[in-house]
Scaffold this motif. Structure first.
Motif, PDB file in Angstrom:
ATOM      1  N   LYS A  79      -6.762   5.493  -6.427  1.00  0.00           N
ATOM      2  CA  LYS A  79      -5.386   5.224  -5.995  1.00  0.00           C
ATOM      3  C   LYS A  79      -5.380   4.478  -4.666  1.00  0.00           C
ATOM      4  O   LYS A  79      -6.172   4.766  -3.768  1.00  0.00           O
ATOM      5  N   TYR A  80      -4.477   3.516  -4.565  1.00  0.00           N
ATOM      6  CA  TYR A  80      -4.299   2.797  -3.307  1.00  0.00           C
ATOM      7  C   TYR A  80      -3.422   3.615  -2.367  1.00  0.00           C
ATOM      8  O   TYR A  80      -2.454   4.247  -2.794  1.00  0.00           O
ATOM      9  N   SER A  81      -3.733   3.549  -1.087  1.00  0.00           N
ATOM     10  CA  SER A  81      -2.894   4.184  -0.070  1.00  0.00           C
ATOM     11  C   SER A  81      -1.584   3.399   0.041  1.00  0.00           C
ATOM     12  O   SER A  81      -1.487   2.251  -0.408  1.00  0.00           O
ATOM     13  N   SER A  82      -0.604   3.992   0.669  1.00  0.00           N
ATOM     14  CA  SER A  82       0.674   3.304   0.905  1.00  0.00           C
ATOM     15  C   SER A  82       0.463   2.032   1.711  1.00  0.00           C
ATOM     16  O   SER A  82       1.081   0.995   1.440  1.00  0.00           O
ATOM     17  N   ALA A  83      -0.431   2.102   2.709  1.00  0.00           N
ATOM     18  CA  ALA A  83      -0.718   0.924   3.544  1.00  0.00           C
ATOM     19  C   ALA A  83      -1.343  -0.201   2.709  1.00  0.00           C
ATOM     20  O   ALA A  83      -0.989  -1.369   2.876  1.00  0.00           O
ATOM     21  N   MET A  84      -2.256   0.152   1.804  1.00  0.00           N
ATOM     22  CA  MET A  84      -2.894  -0.854   0.956  1.00  0.00           C
ATOM     23  C   MET A  84      -1.869  -1.469   0.014  1.00  0.00           C
ATOM     24  O   MET A  84      -1.844  -2.687  -0.173  1.00  0.00           O
ATOM     25  N   LYS A  85      -1.001  -0.660  -0.568  1.00  0.00           N
ATOM     26  CA  LYS A  85       0.046  -1.188  -1.456  1.00  0.00           C
ATOM     27  C   LYS A  85       0.945  -2.162  -0.708  1.00  0.00           C
ATOM     28  O   LYS A  85       1.273  -3.236  -1.221  1.00  0.00           O
ATOM     29  N   LYS A  86       1.323  -1.789   0.503  1.00  0.00           N
ATOM     30  CA  LYS A  86       2.192  -2.651   1.309  1.00  0.00           C
ATOM     31  C   LYS A  86       1.488  -3.969   1.628  1.00  0.00           C
ATOM     32  O   LYS A  86       2.076  -5.043   1.514  1.00  0.00           O
ATOM     33  N   LYS A  87       0.215  -3.896   2.012  1.00  0.00           N
ATOM     34  CA  LYS A  87      -0.567  -5.083   2.358  1.00  0.00           C
ATOM     35  C   LYS A  87      -0.677  -6.017   1.156  1.00  0.00           C
ATOM     36  O   LYS A  87      -0.424  -7.218   1.261  1.00  0.00           O
ATOM     37  N   LEU A  88      -1.037  -5.474  -0.008  1.00  0.00           N
ATOM     38  CA  LEU A  88      -1.221  -6.304  -1.198  1.00  0.00           C
ATOM     39  C   LEU A  88       0.096  -6.901  -1.690  1.00  0.00           C
ATOM     40  O   LEU A  88       0.134  -8.045  -2.123  1.00  0.00           O
ATOM     41  N   SER A  89       1.171  -6.132  -1.611  1.00  0.00           N
ATOM     42  CA  SER A  89       2.458  -6.631  -2.117  1.00  0.00           C
ATOM     43  C   SER A  89       3.071  -7.698  -1.213  1.00  0.00           C
ATOM     44  O   SER A  89       3.889  -8.498  -1.664  1.00  0.00           O
ATOM     45  N   LEU A 105      -5.209 -16.426   7.752  1.00  0.00           N
ATOM     46  CA  LEU A 105      -6.193 -15.518   8.338  1.00  0.00           C
ATOM     47  C   LEU A 105      -6.071 -14.123   7.729  1.00  0.00           C
ATOM     48  O   LEU A 105      -7.073 -13.501   7.356  1.00  0.00           O
ATOM     49  N   ASP A 106      -4.853 -13.620   7.605  1.00  0.00           N
ATOM     50  CA  ASP A 106      -4.628 -12.305   7.007  1.00  0.00           C
ATOM     51  C   ASP A 106      -5.047 -12.310   5.535  1.00  0.00           C
ATOM     52  O   ASP A 106      -5.635 -11.357   5.038  1.00  0.00           O
ATOM     53  N   PHE A 107      -4.743 -13.413   4.851  1.00  0.00           N
ATOM     54  CA  PHE A 107      -5.123 -13.556   3.446  1.00  0.00           C
ATOM     55  C   PHE A 107      -6.647 -13.468   3.290  1.00  0.00           C
ATOM     56  O   PHE A 107      -7.165 -12.708   2.471  1.00  0.00           O
ATOM     57  N   ALA A 108      -7.377 -14.258   4.082  1.00  0.00           N
ATOM     58  CA  ALA A 108      -8.840 -14.279   4.001  1.00  0.00           C
ATOM     59  C   ALA A 108      -9.444 -12.932   4.381  1.00  0.00           C
ATOM     60  O   ALA A 108     -10.390 -12.454   3.743  1.00  0.00           O
TER      61      ALA A 108
END
Length: 181
Positions: A47-57, A65-68
């Motif tokens: 499962k992805y954390s809330s922070a990871m979901k927010k980052k990916l979405s 830079l953030d993308f890379a």
């Protein structure tokens, strides 16, 4: 590159737009006379954390830079998760196959982009990785789903048609095959 190997154990990775998490499926493929058979050895979803979901979405609207950075991070994260999963199940694989996480997919405009860098997966997992499945198909004018029809043909050739229900529905069939009525 052709191989005479008749059995492969592969860890497949998928991270979809649903943002549920990283799916890991270890499958064993065996060569048969007219195709391949498969069995699922082990599978899990991290499962992805809330922070990871927010980052990916939000990644499609961020800086280069953030993308890379996220591409490298997701690759390393995926490789670490594969390594942990394989170790916990005491499984050795021949390779890891990673679809990646789709950020941009506009084949009608000639491009598609998935993140989760394969080199970082390989470095973290310590296993050879194949990745970036969509790009060549899109470059050749396809819709970026090159594995579905060949997988259907090699694994499910006893059927006239195969329906894949993913983010979009795909129907595979062999136009040269005589279908039963």
């Amino acid at each position: 590159m052709a191989s005479s190997k008749n059995e492969w154990t592969v860890a497949g990775l998928m991270s979809g737009t649903s943002l549920d998490g990283l799916d890991i499926a270890v499958c064993r493929f065996r060569k048969k006379n007219n195709g391949w058979s498969y069995s699922i050895v082990a599978a899990t979803t991290i499962k992805y954390s809330s922070a990871m979901k927010k980052k990916l979405s939000s990644l499609m609207n961020t800086t280069a830079l953030d993308f890379a950075s996220t591409d490298a991070f997701l690759g390393e994260f995926s490789g670490e998760q594969v390594k942990k999963f394989l170790s916990s199940k005491k499984i050795k694989v021949d390779l890891v196959a990673s679809h990646g996480h789709t950020i941009f997919h506009q084949p009608e405009k000639g491009f598609t982009t998935q993140i989760g860098n394969g080199a970082y997966i390989a470095a973290a997992a310590g296993v050879s990785v194949v990745s970036d499945f969509r790009s060549m198909d899109v470059a050749l004018g396809g819709q970026g789903a090159p594995l579905v029809p060949i997988g259907d043909k090699l694994l499910f050739n006893q059927y006239d048609f195969c329906l894949n229900l993913g983010g979009i529905a795909n129907i595979s069939f062999d136009s040269n095959k005589k279908f039963s009525e």
